[in-house]
Design a protein around this motif. Structure first.
Motif, PDB file in Angstrom:
ATOM      1  N   SER A 166      36.587  42.198  30.853  1.00 43.06           N
ATOM      2  CA  SER A 166      37.510  40.839  31.711  1.00 43.06           C
ATOM      3  C   SER A 166      37.469  39.718  30.886  1.00 43.06           C
ATOM      4  O   SER A 166      38.427  39.061  30.877  1.00 43.06           O
ATOM      5  CB  SER A 166      36.931  40.873  33.319  1.00 43.06           C
ATOM      6  OG  SER A 166      37.901  40.008  33.755  1.00 43.06           O
ATOM      7  N   THR A 167      36.133  39.295  30.472  1.00 43.54           N
ATOM      8  CA  THR A 167      36.015  37.902  29.769  1.00 43.54           C
ATOM      9  C   THR A 167      36.758  37.900  28.484  1.00 43.54           C
ATOM     10  O   THR A 167      37.673  37.011  28.351  1.00 43.54           O
ATOM     11  CB  THR A 167      34.713  37.678  29.649  1.00 43.54           C
ATOM     12  OG1 THR A 167      33.912  37.852  30.733  1.00 43.54           O
ATOM     13  CG2 THR A 167      34.602  36.216  29.021  1.00 43.54           C
ATOM     14  N   ARG A 168      36.651  39.020  27.828  1.00 46.53           N
ATOM     15  CA  ARG A 168      37.649  39.202  26.511  1.00 46.53           C
ATOM     16  C   ARG A 168      38.977  39.125  26.751  1.00 46.53           C
ATOM     17  O   ARG A 168      39.799  38.346  25.975  1.00 46.53           O
ATOM     18  CB  ARG A 168      37.043  40.496  25.774  1.00 46.53           C
ATOM     19  CG  ARG A 168      35.777  40.486  25.259  1.00 46.53           C
ATOM     20  CD  ARG A 168      35.421  41.984  24.667  1.00 46.53           C
ATOM     21  NE  ARG A 168      34.157  42.195  24.031  1.00 46.53           N
ATOM     22  CZ  ARG A 168      33.879  43.320  23.674  1.00 46.53           C
ATOM     23  NH1 ARG A 168      34.456  44.529  24.141  1.00 46.53           N
ATOM     24  NH2 ARG A 168      32.344  43.362  23.320  1.00 46.53           N
ATOM     25  N   SER A 169      39.451  39.736  27.653  1.00 45.10           N
ATOM     26  CA  SER A 169      40.869  39.896  28.083  1.00 45.10           C
ATOM     27  C   SER A 169      41.403  38.431  28.335  1.00 45.10           C
ATOM     28  O   SER A 169      42.703  38.136  27.589  1.00 45.10           O
ATOM     29  CB  SER A 169      41.186  40.974  29.211  1.00 45.10           C
ATOM     30  OG  SER A 169      40.544  42.105  28.776  1.00 45.10           O
ATOM     31  N   GLY A 227      48.410  30.274  20.480  1.00 42.89           N
ATOM     32  CA  GLY A 227      48.677  30.429  18.980  1.00 42.89           C
ATOM     33  C   GLY A 227      47.645  30.592  18.088  1.00 42.89           C
ATOM     34  O   GLY A 227      47.545  30.216  17.036  1.00 42.89           O
ATOM     35  N   GLY A 228      46.293  30.703  18.802  1.00 38.89           N
ATOM     36  CA  GLY A 228      45.195  30.831  17.964  1.00 38.89           C
ATOM     37  C   GLY A 228      44.050  29.983  18.732  1.00 38.89           C
ATOM     38  O   GLY A 228      44.228  29.268  19.588  1.00 38.89           O
ATOM     39  N   GLY A 249      41.565  36.357  25.157  1.00 40.34           N
ATOM     40  CA  GLY A 249      42.645  36.830  24.286  1.00 40.34           C
ATOM     41  C   GLY A 249      44.082  36.358  24.876  1.00 40.34           C
ATOM     42  O   GLY A 249      44.997  35.958  24.023  1.00 40.34           O
ATOM     43  N   GLN A 250      44.314  36.318  26.434  1.00 38.08           N
ATOM     44  CA  GLN A 250      45.394  35.915  26.883  1.00 38.08           C
ATOM     45  C   GLN A 250      45.817  34.385  26.402  1.00 38.08           C
ATOM     46  O   GLN A 250      46.899  34.017  26.029  1.00 38.08           O
ATOM     47  CB  GLN A 250      45.246  35.996  28.382  1.00 38.08           C
ATOM     48  CG  GLN A 250      46.256  35.453  29.031  1.00 38.08           C
ATOM     49  CD  GLN A 250      46.162  35.637  30.577  1.00 38.08           C
ATOM     50  OE1 GLN A 250      45.778  36.266  31.042  1.00 38.08           O
ATOM     51  NE2 GLN A 250      46.565  34.473  31.480  1.00 38.08           N
TER      52      GLN A 250
END
Length: 392
Positions: free
Chosen positions: A301-304, A314-315, A307-308
Motif C-alpha cells: 500500500s505504501t509503495r502504491s 512527473g518524478g 507511485g501515485q
C-alpha cells in the motif's frame, strides 16, 4: 518573546509542551509534561498549570494555548478556538470519535481554567488547502459533496515538518527554522527548481503525502483518518459495498461494523497477533504467515501511494520517512524502497541501519532520488504557525 503552550489531547491523556518564540522566529522548547488517565480535562489542565507555575511559568506568562485539531465541518486552517470551531468539531464527532470530543472538552476546560491566554486551533487538514480540486473531489453526487464528503488529508503538521526538514537535509533550503520565510503563493517554497517529494508517516496512524515545493498535493487519507494505508487498528482503504455485504452476510449492525473497522481492523485485523509492529515482526520472523501478510500489505500500500504521487508530479527528488514505525525499523524502509532501485534510488545499507530515531539521508551518493529519515516535530510546527497568527 511569545510563550505558547501546545495542548496534545488524547481520549484519556493530556500532554503539553511550552515553546518560547522570539521576534525573529527562533523557536525554543522550554518544558514538556503530561497527565495520564484523564477523566476530567478541567482538573487535569488545572493540575498541569499548577505544575508549570511551580517551575516558574506563571499563567499570565502564556500568550496562547494551541490545539492540533483533526477535522471540523466546513472549517480548516488556523483559527481562534471560538464557538464556531467548537460546533464544527462536534458536528464531525461521528466520523472522528477518538479525536473531536476530547479536543472540544479540552478547549472548553482551558476557557475556564486559563481565560487570559488566547486559544488557537490548527486543523490537520490545513496543510491540504492548496491541493488540487481533482484530488479533493470524490465521484459522489453533488448533494454528498455539498455536505462536506470529500478528501481532507491528515497528519498535516507532521508532513509539513518533514517537507521542510527533507528539503533542508537534501540541500534545497537553509535551516528549517527560517524555512517559513521562503514560502510564497499557494504555500509553496521559493526554490530555484521544483522539489518533488513523498513523505511516508508510518506509526500507529499512517499516511503517505505527495508534496511539491513544500505544499501538499494529496494524501493517502481521505474524508477521515480511517482511509488510506492499513493503520494499527483501522482498516484503511475499503470498497464501500463491502459494508452492506458484511452486514447482510454476517448479520451484524452498524455499531459492530464500526468496531470491526476502527478497532479490530488494520495490522491487528490482518495479523491476528497485535497492532504493534514489533510484535508483528517477531511473529513473522517466527514463521507466522498472517503476521508476514500484515507487513506485506503495509509495504504494498505504501509503495502504491508513493507511485501515485510520483506520477502526479512527473518524478521524485526525495522520499521521506517519519513516524514511530518508520523511525525505528530500517528494514521496513528498505523493503518499501526496493522497487525504486530501478528508478534511481539506491539504499545505503550501512547509513540506513544506524538511523533509528535519528535523521539523515540514507540513499547512496549517486542516487537521483534521495531517501531521508526524519524525526517529525509536530509541536514546533504548531508553535511557529500560531506565533505568526498572533502577529497578524
Amino acid at each position: 518573546m511569545k510563550k505558547i503552550l501546545i495542548a496534545n489531547v488524547g481520549s484519556t491523556s493530556y500532554k503539553y509542551t511550552v515553546f518560547e518564540i522570539s521576534e525573529n522566529g527562533d523557536c525554543r522548547e522550554l518544558f514538556r509534561g503530561g497527565v495520564e488517565r484523564v477523566s476530567d480535562y478541567e482538573t487535569a489542565i488545572a493540575q498541569s498549570l499548577s505544575d508549570l507555575e511551580s517551575r516558574g511559568f506563571g499563567r499570565e506568562s502564556l500568550d496562547a494555548v494551541a490545539f492540533k485539531t483533526v477535522l471540523g465541518k466546513d472549517v480548516s486552517g488556523l483559527r481562534d478556538a471560538d464557538e464556531v470551531v467548537l460546533k464544527a468539531l462536534e458536528d464531525m464527532s461521528y466520523v472522528a470519535p477518538a479525536h473531536n470530543p476530547p479536543y472540544a472538552s479540552a478547549i472548553r476546560a482551558f476557557g475556564k481554567v486559563l481565560p487570559s491566554a488566547r486559544k488557537v486551533v490548527l486543523f490537520e487538514t490545513s496543510f491540504y488547502q492548496w491541493a488540487d480540486k481533482a484530488w479533493k473531489r470524490y465521484a459522489v453526487p453533488q448533494k454528498w459533496d455539498a455536505i462536506g464528503i470529500r478528501r481532507n488529508g491528515f497528519h498535516g503538521a507532521s508532513h509539513k515538518f518533514s517537507a521542510e526538514r527533507v528539503a533542508e537535509l537534501c540541500g534545497e533550503i537553509q535551516a528549517s527554522e527560517s524555512a517559513k520565510l521562503l514560502y510564497v503563493n499557494n504555500g509553496r517554497m521559493k526554490l530555484d527548481k521544483h522539489f518533488r517529494m513523498v513523505n511516508c508517516h508510518l506509526g500507529g496512524s499512517s499516511s503517505v503525502c505527495g508534496i511539491l515545493d513544500g505544499a501538499a498535493i494529496g494524501s493517502s487519507m481521505g474524508f477521515t483518518p480511517q482511509s488510506g494505508l492499513p493503520q494499527n487498528n483501522r482498516v484503511g482503504d475499503l470498497d464501500s459495498m463491502a459494508i452492506p455485504f458484511a452486514m447482510a452476510t454476517l448479520g451484524i449492525g452498524i455499531d459492530e461494523v464500526m468496531k470491526d473497522l476502527s478497532k479490530e481492523g488494520g495490522l491487528l485485523g490482518i495479523s491476528g497477533v497485535s497492532n504493534d509492529m514489533r510484535d508483528i515482526k517477531a511473529q513473522a520472523d517466527a514463521g507466522n504467515a498472517d503476521a508476514q501478510l500484515a507487513i506485506d500489505v503495509l509495504v504494498y500500500s505504501t509503495r502504491s501511494y508513493i507511485g501515485q504521487f510520483m506520477a502526479q508530479m512527473g518524478g521524485l527528488d526525495a522520499i521521506g520517512f517519519s513516524g514511530g514505525i518508520a523511525e525505528n525499523n530500517p528494514w521496513l524502509r528498505a523493503e518499501i524502497l526496493k522497487p525504486f532501485e530501478t528508478m534511481g534510488l539506491k539504499v545505503d545499507e550501512s547509513k540506513n541501519e544506524i538511523l533509528k530515531k535519528s535523521e539523515g539521508v540514507f540513499s547512496t551518493d549517486d542516487s537521483t532520488i534521495k531517501a531521508v529519515a526524519v524525526v517529525a516535530n509536530e509541536e514546533i510546527v504548531i508553535a511557529r504557525e500560531v506565533a505568526r497568527y498572533l502577529e497578524k
